[in-house]
Design a protein around this motif. Structure first.
Motif, PDB file in Angstrom:
ATOM      1  N   TYR A  93       0.850  -1.194   0.000  1.00 18.83           N
ATOM      2  CA  TYR A  93       0.000   0.000   0.000  1.00 18.83           C
ATOM      3  C   TYR A  93       0.881   1.238   0.000  1.00 18.83           C
ATOM      4  N   PRO A 117       0.479   5.069   0.348  1.00 20.11           N
ATOM      5  CA  PRO A 117      -0.458   6.175   0.650  1.00 20.11           C
ATOM      6  C   PRO A 117       0.014   7.522   0.142  1.00 20.11           C
ATOM      7  N   SER A 139      -3.909   7.371  -3.803  1.00 21.86           N
ATOM      8  CA  SER A 139      -3.297   6.273  -3.052  1.00 21.86           C
ATOM      9  C   SER A 139      -3.423   4.986  -3.857  1.00 21.86           C
ATOM     10  N   THR A 140      -2.362   4.192  -3.841  1.00 19.30           N
ATOM     11  CA  THR A 140      -2.260   3.066  -4.767  1.00 19.30           C
ATOM     12  C   THR A 140      -1.957   1.777  -4.025  1.00 19.30           C
ATOM     13  N   LEU A 141      -2.617   0.719  -4.477  1.00 20.79           N
ATOM     14  CA  LEU A 141      -2.260  -0.648  -4.093  1.00 20.79           C
ATOM     15  C   LEU A 141      -1.388  -1.212  -5.206  1.00 20.79           C
ATOM     16  N   TYR A 143       0.567  -4.316  -6.815  1.00 22.22           N
ATOM     17  CA  TYR A 143       0.728  -5.768  -6.886  1.00 22.22           C
ATOM     18  C   TYR A 143       1.997  -6.073  -7.675  1.00 22.22           C
ATOM     19  N   SER A 149      -5.862   1.818  -7.929  1.00 24.50           N
ATOM     20  CA  SER A 149      -6.212   2.963  -7.076  1.00 24.50           C
ATOM     21  C   SER A 149      -7.430   2.704  -6.211  1.00 24.50           C
ATOM     22  N   ASP A 189      -9.699  -0.217  -3.741  1.00 28.85           N
ATOM     23  CA  ASP A 189      -9.598  -1.449  -2.975  1.00 28.85           C
ATOM     24  C   ASP A 189     -10.478  -2.501  -3.637  1.00 28.85           C
TER      25      ASP A 189
END
Length: 588
Positions: free
Chosen positions: A48, A50, A55-57, A59, A73, A75
């Motif tokens: 994650y 922030p 905010s970006t996840l 992978y 961007s 969830d």
């Protein structure tokens, strides 16, 4: 539903190799890569971030030293879906470009890579990831370059990217929007009309499959993980199995595969997973029966887990009697004896081989013919004597005994193999482990020398540990630095101070109690901490599975199959393999 916003690929030097945008406006790779590398290794597959906008996840997976990053961007409800997508992308690249996956292969085949990424995701939604379905819409590199030459396009053009209208493809920082896609038939067009007309009704199988020789192979591979206590009692024993299937059959065959094992499949197999082609209702109604329409070629049909100790193992552990404890029938075990010799500096690693795994048939008559079935014709072949590496005569192949050593061990002297077992014990001063390797020919010779005692052949490795001598080391010569344990008492004015050695006071305090301690006892106590505490065993066995699972039958449903031809009987074959890479751990 999970949304794929972009895919970034970096080479082994973290240089941007490929950028493919699907949806939204994710952060660029120049922003994400430093944030990803800022995390200490081993880095988790989901990070994650922030501080990005938004905010970006992030992978990530690593395949053949290539880094795959996928930003998101929002969830998502299924984060594993995005990770599985990244693995599918890597598998598709290997299928088209070959393994291992190298940066030079991607650079030389940007046109194929662009088409694959455009077909696998449509507007950020995963649409097609099955290898056989991709083969119907994306040609292999050699065929594609020939078609490009026929229509007057350069064979290395990257302008065939983007399957969806909202995707873009970037090579070396140059972005391109959606462009016409070349269909396998050679016609240019934005849609997929010709591909849809020839598409297979089965998503995971290619259309119009034809083979001159129809063949089907089943390969069951189980990975063994066993932990044995110092008393020889098994603490845990798990076998993870994979059923790999190879189907080279014309048309659309409907197959039936039946599995069986002692005690029943339903009681043995836990946590089964299946390929999408398997009909789950049939398995639930009759466990052990797999009904499916296979993809063309080799694929993983199913996976499972087996607890070799069984559900009664916990009750057996609670009893005081060792006779009621669970027992395992595994190819080999290893034990470690420490504290040997007058100075307790010697250790001994003893390898015990199971006499059943000699590679020679222990059955006769009809029993040998049934257990010796391997590759066969229309049915399973049978012979009067089982060949080595089959169920009637399982054989142990390359075996490795790994003995980890404590960090205080400086060297191992007089390392030798006893009882004429052969093999090679490898150790260099400063290594943290001993590797004892025995190949298949040496294992066969060792079992032949056993002369049919029935107890199993044994081999012994012996050595002497040497620890670091701190007192004899010299700091000026680069030896280990000894830190003083002295404490000091200061007066308030700081004019004088007095040194007080804690070690000296401890020696005086224990002078009376330790007066009777001899140098030999001190040496034994010193060597005790240098002894190995466990040994692991690795091997592979052909023709044997720890779970006892067997293939009872493999047939083609003529009524449900299409395009196979009347009277055609495919060639069938089954192989079993057990693999234990440091899978048997024996503690001492």
């Amino acid at each position: 539903m999970s949304t794929i916003e972009a895919l970034y690929i970096f080479d082994e030097n973290n240089t941007p190799l490929l950028e493919h945008l699907y949806n939204n406006r994710p952060p660029p790779p120049s922003t994400l890569l430093p944030l990803y590398l800022a995390h200490p290794t081993p880095r988790p597959p989901l990070i994650y971030l922030p501080n990005t906008n938004p905010s970006t996840l992030l992978y990530s997976i690593t395949q053949d030293q290539l880094l795959f990053l996928c930003p998101c961007s929002t969830d998502t409800a299924g984060p594993l879906q995005i990770l599985e997508f990244l693995h599918r992308v890597a598998d598709a690249f290997e299928d088209y470009l070959g393994a291992p996956l190298l940066a030079s292969k991607i650079e030389a085949n940007y046109d194929v890579v662009a088409q694959l990424l455009g077909e696998m995701v449509d507007g950020g939604v995963v649409s097609c990831t099955e290898p056989n379905a991709l083969r119907d819409v994306v040609d292999a590199p050699s065929l594609l370059k020939g078609l490009l030459g026929q229509v007057g396009l350069p064979s290395n053009t990257p302008s065939l990217g983007g399957g969806g209208g909202s995707s873009a493809f970037s090579l070396g920082g140059i972005g391109m929007g959606a462009s016409p896609r070349l269909s396998p038939s050679g016609a240019m067009g934005m849609g997929s009309g010709s591909a849809a007309q020839t598409a297979s009704p089965v998503p995971w199988r290619r259309a119009n499959v034809r083979h001159t020789s129809n063949e089907m192979y089943v390969d069951i591979v189980e990975t063994l993980h066993v932990t044995i206590s110092p008393s020889g009692r098994p603490l845990a024993a798990i076998a993870n199995g994979t059923i790999a299937f190879t189907a080279k059959v014309s048309g659309i065959p409907d197959l039936q595969l039946s599995l069986a094992c002692p005690g029943g499949i339903a009681n043995a197999i836990a946590l089964p997973v299946f390929h999408p082609c398997v009909r789950l209702n049939r398995w639930k109604e009759r466990p052990g029966e797999l009904s499916f329409v296979p993809p063309d070629g080799r694929f993983v049909l199913a996976g499972y887990e087996v607890d070799l100790l069984g559900p009664a193992a916990l009750d057996a552990f609670s009893t005081a009697s060792t006779k009621s404890g669970p027992r395992l029938n595994i190819p080999a075990t290893v034990s470690v004896q420490t504290g040997l010799g007058p100075a307790a500096a010697d250790f001994e690693v003893r390898l015990l081989l199971n006499p059943r795994f000699t590679g020679k048939s222990h059955l006769s008559g009809a029993a040998a013919s049934l257990s010796g079935r391997a590759r066969g014709g229309a049915g399973f072949a049978s012979s009067s004597s089982a060949a080595p590496g089959t169920t009637g005569a399982p054989t142990i192949e390359d075996m490795v005994v790994h003995v980890p050593l404590p960090a205080a061990v400086r060297n191992v002297t007089d390392l030798r193999v006893l009882r004429g077992a052969g093999g090679e014990a490898v150790y260099a001063p400063g290594d943290r482990a001993i590797e004892w390797r025995i190949n298949g020919r040496e294992i066969s010779a060792l079992m032949a020398n056993d002369r049919g005692s029935g107890t199993g052949a044994q081999a012994t490795l012996r050595g002497t540990v040497v620890g670091a001598d701190v007192e004899a080391s010299d700091d000026l010569d680069g030896g280990p630095v000894s830190l003083s344990t002295n404490t000091y008492d200061y007066d308030e004015g700081g004019a004088s101070y007095q040194s007080r050695s804690s070690s000296a006071e401890d020696a005086k305090r224990g002078a009376g109690a330790g007066a009777g301690a001899t140098d030999a006892e001190k040496e034994r106590k010193k060597n005790k901490v240098l002894m190995p505490s466990a040994a692991t065993l690795g091997f592979s066995v052909k023709g044997w599975l720890p779970s006892g699972i067997k293939v009872e039958s493999l047939g083609v449903d003529a009524k449900m199959s299409r395009g196979l031809g009347s009277g055609v009987q495919p060639y069938k074959g089954v192989k079993y393999l057990c693999v234990a890479r440091r899978g048997v751990e024996c503690r001492c």
